[in-house]
Design an enzyme around this catalytic site. Structure first.
Site, PDB file in Angstrom:
ATOM      1  N   ARG A  91      10.946   3.791   3.845  1.00 24.59           N
ATOM      2  CA  ARG A  91      10.540   2.771   4.829  1.00 24.59           C
ATOM      3  C   ARG A  91      11.785   1.985   5.222  1.00 24.59           C
ATOM      4  O   ARG A  91      12.606   1.630   4.368  1.00 24.59           O
ATOM      5  CB  ARG A  91       9.496   1.819   4.269  1.00 24.59           C
ATOM      6  CG  ARG A  91       9.266   0.646   5.228  1.00 24.59           C
ATOM      7  CD  ARG A  91       8.081  -0.177   4.895  1.00 24.59           C
ATOM      8  NE  ARG A  91       6.855   0.563   5.118  1.00 24.59           N
ATOM      9  CZ  ARG A  91       5.659  -0.016   5.101  1.00 24.59           C
ATOM     10  NH1 ARG A  91       5.550  -1.301   4.882  1.00 24.59           N
ATOM     11  NH2 ARG A  91       4.573   0.689   5.299  1.00 24.59           N
ATOM     12  N   HIS A 142       4.501   5.610  11.595  1.00 26.15           N
ATOM     13  CA  HIS A 142       4.086   5.503  10.188  1.00 26.15           C
ATOM     14  C   HIS A 142       3.096   6.659  10.002  1.00 26.15           C
ATOM     15  O   HIS A 142       1.891   6.451   9.888  1.00 26.15           O
ATOM     16  CB  HIS A 142       3.427   4.143   9.980  1.00 26.15           C
ATOM     17  CG  HIS A 142       3.150   3.771   8.560  1.00 26.15           C
ATOM     18  ND1 HIS A 142       3.401   4.610   7.493  1.00 26.15           N
ATOM     19  CD2 HIS A 142       2.621   2.644   8.032  1.00 26.15           C
ATOM     20  CE1 HIS A 142       3.044   4.001   6.379  1.00 26.15           C
ATOM     21  NE2 HIS A 142       2.560   2.808   6.684  1.00 26.15           N
ATOM     22  N   ARG A 169       0.809  -1.219   0.000  1.00 26.33           N
ATOM     23  CA  ARG A 169       0.000   0.000   0.000  1.00 26.33           C
ATOM     24  C   ARG A 169       0.846   1.275   0.000  1.00 26.33           C
ATOM     25  O   ARG A 169       0.636   2.175  -0.824  1.00 26.33           O
ATOM     26  CB  ARG A 169      -0.916   0.050   1.242  1.00 26.33           C
ATOM     27  CG  ARG A 169      -2.201  -0.707   1.103  1.00 26.33           C
ATOM     28  CD  ARG A 169      -2.575  -1.314   2.417  1.00 26.33           C
ATOM     29  NE  ARG A 169      -1.591  -2.331   2.709  1.00 26.33           N
ATOM     30  CZ  ARG A 169      -1.664  -3.581   2.234  1.00 26.33           C
ATOM     31  NH1 ARG A 169      -2.681  -3.953   1.528  1.00 26.33           N
ATOM     32  NH2 ARG A 169      -0.710  -4.468   2.489  1.00 26.33           N
ATOM     33  N   THR A 170       1.781   1.372   0.942  1.00 28.31           N
ATOM     34  CA  THR A 170       2.501   2.639   1.110  1.00 28.31           C
ATOM     35  C   THR A 170       3.355   2.933  -0.113  1.00 28.31           C
ATOM     36  O   THR A 170       3.324   4.043  -0.663  1.00 28.31           O
ATOM     37  CB  THR A 170       3.367   2.586   2.387  1.00 28.31           C
ATOM     38  OG1 THR A 170       2.572   2.061   3.443  1.00 28.31           O
ATOM     39  CG2 THR A 170       3.872   3.953   2.763  1.00 28.31           C
ATOM     40  N   LYS A 189      27.146  -3.950  -1.782  1.00 30.59           N
ATOM     41  CA  LYS A 189      28.626  -3.926  -1.822  1.00 30.59           C
ATOM     42  C   LYS A 189      29.217  -3.322  -0.551  1.00 30.59           C
ATOM     43  O   LYS A 189      30.415  -3.184  -0.438  1.00 30.59           O
ATOM     44  CB  LYS A 189      29.094  -3.088  -3.023  1.00 30.59           C
ATOM     45  CG  LYS A 189      28.670  -3.625  -4.364  1.00 30.59           C
ATOM     46  CD  LYS A 189      29.147  -2.676  -5.478  1.00 30.59           C
ATOM     47  CE  LYS A 189      28.071  -2.480  -6.517  1.00 30.59           C
ATOM     48  NZ  LYS A 189      28.313  -1.307  -7.354  1.00 30.59           N
TER      49      LYS A 189
HETATM   50  N1   CP Z   1      -0.604  -0.271   5.776  1.00 32.46           N
HETATM   51  C1   CP Z   1       0.638  -0.438   5.255  1.00 32.46           C
HETATM   52  O1   CP Z   1       1.586   0.252   5.623  1.00 32.46           O
HETATM   53  O2   CP Z   1       0.722  -1.414   4.304  1.00 32.46           O
HETATM   54  P1   CP Z   1       2.049  -1.787   3.511  1.00 32.46           P
HETATM   55  O3   CP Z   1       2.995  -2.425   4.516  1.00 32.46           O
HETATM   56  O4   CP Z   1       1.611  -2.745   2.449  1.00 32.46           O
HETATM   57  O5   CP Z   1       2.633  -0.521   2.975  1.00 32.46           O
END
Ligand code: CP
Length: 318
Positions: free
Chosen positions: A110, A138, A60-61, A89
């Site tokens: 992320r 998040h 999603r993100t 490397k």
């Molecule tokens: N909700 C969410 O962060 O989903 P993903 O881990 O798929 O990005």
């Protein structure tokens, strides 16, 4: 006047109630539920580049950021397999960030480690958006969760939100609980005793005089407008035996339909494993897929704001 241009989005606590409300209001401009005309916004950030640095898997993100960036006219670069980069490397995290910084106008990152987004922001001189850093934060998920609640309820004050499942490791519930504490929202925490909401968050809620209740089971007579279900975060457990003991304790099976029929709206940040039965998906009060879609509008708004391509509100003269 709010200042979004050039701003990092690292922690939901960096945003005031007014700023959060402004972000939600801006997201509405990208949401076809509110904007019926053609949503061609591709000139907003034309010529700008988003670099997506995904050190941990995401659907999603990552994909909604890619979609959001392109919908407002941006190009995208980046990676979601660090082993396919020069990190393989031995290149350091800081050097990787520095290099991507020089090719882009905004970094979306992320990472499995708490604090990694802040570390990147300390190196970068363009805005860094935290797309999830370990068990920490998040923030764009929290914003889309708030947006979903506001869109469904029409307001944020005067409602009750129950958070269920992994309240210990779930970064989404920590941040959502703190964000909701800006509003007159009663919070209900439902979890196994070993996965309860950490004291550090309860102390903040106490300081902010938030009304909350805690349960170790789903109450039959749950009085809530929203139930936010979460996945038990297997990847955060040091001892997998501990995970196995609790992983199936808070499953919502087909019998949860009676709560949905009573008007409880079911949210989930997704991905789900087995904690929401797919038979519930077609119920109009199962809103997790529209919740995920709302992430697109929030991320279009945030990219436009940090790039200075959407004007923040002007302060009223007194
Ligand atoms: N909700 C969410 O962060 O989903 P993903 O881990 O798929 O990005």
């Amino acid at each position: 006047m709010y200042n979004f241009k050039g701003r990092d989005i690292i922690d939901i606590n960096d945003f005031s109630k007014e700023e959060l409300l402004f972000i939600l209001k801006t997201a509405k401009k990208f949401d076809p539920q509110y904007v019926k005309r053609d949503r061609s916004n591709y000139t907003i950030a034309q010529g700008k580049i988003a670099a997506l640095l995904f050190f941990e898997p995401s659907t999603r993100t990552e994909q909604s950021f890619k979609s959001a960036a392109q919908k407002i006219g941006m190009g995208i670069i980046g990676f979601d397999d660090p082993e396919a980069t020069s990190i393989h490397k031995g290149e350091s995290f800081s050097d990787t960030v520095r290099i991507m910084n020089s090719y882009a106008d905004v970094l979306v990152m992320r990472h499995p480690e708490s604090g990694a987004a802040k570390k990147a922001a300390d190196v970068a001189d363009i805005p860094v958006i935290n797309a999830g850093d370990g068990a920490n934060q998040h923030p764009t998920q929290t914003m889309l969760d708030l947006y979903t609640i506001m869109k469904e309820a029409g307001h944020l004050d005067g409602i009750t939100v129950a958070l269920m499942g992994d309240l210990k490791y779930g970064r989404t519930v920590h941040a959502l609980s703190l964000a909701l504490s800006h509003f007159k929202v009663k919070q209900i925490f439902i979890s196994h005793s070993t996965l309860s909401m950490p004291d550090e968050f309860l102390q903040i809620l106490d300081q902010r005089k938030v009304i909350y209740e805690q349960f170790d089971h789903l109450p039959d007579n749950l009085q809530a407008d929203f139930l936010y279900q979460t996945r038990v975060q297997k990847e955060r457990f040091k001892d997998l035996n501990e995970y196995k003991k609790v992983k199936d304790k808070f499953i919502l099976d087909a019998s949860f339909k009676k709560y949905l029929d009573k008007g409880v709206k079911l949210m989930h940040p997704l991905p789900r494993i087995n904690e929401v039965d797919p038979s519930l998906d077609s119920h109009p009060n199962a809103i997790y897929f529209s919740q995920a879609r709302n992430g697109l509008y929030i991320r279009e708004a945030l990219l436009g704001l940090v790039l200075g391509r959407i004007d923040p509100p002007v302060a009223r003269s007194s």
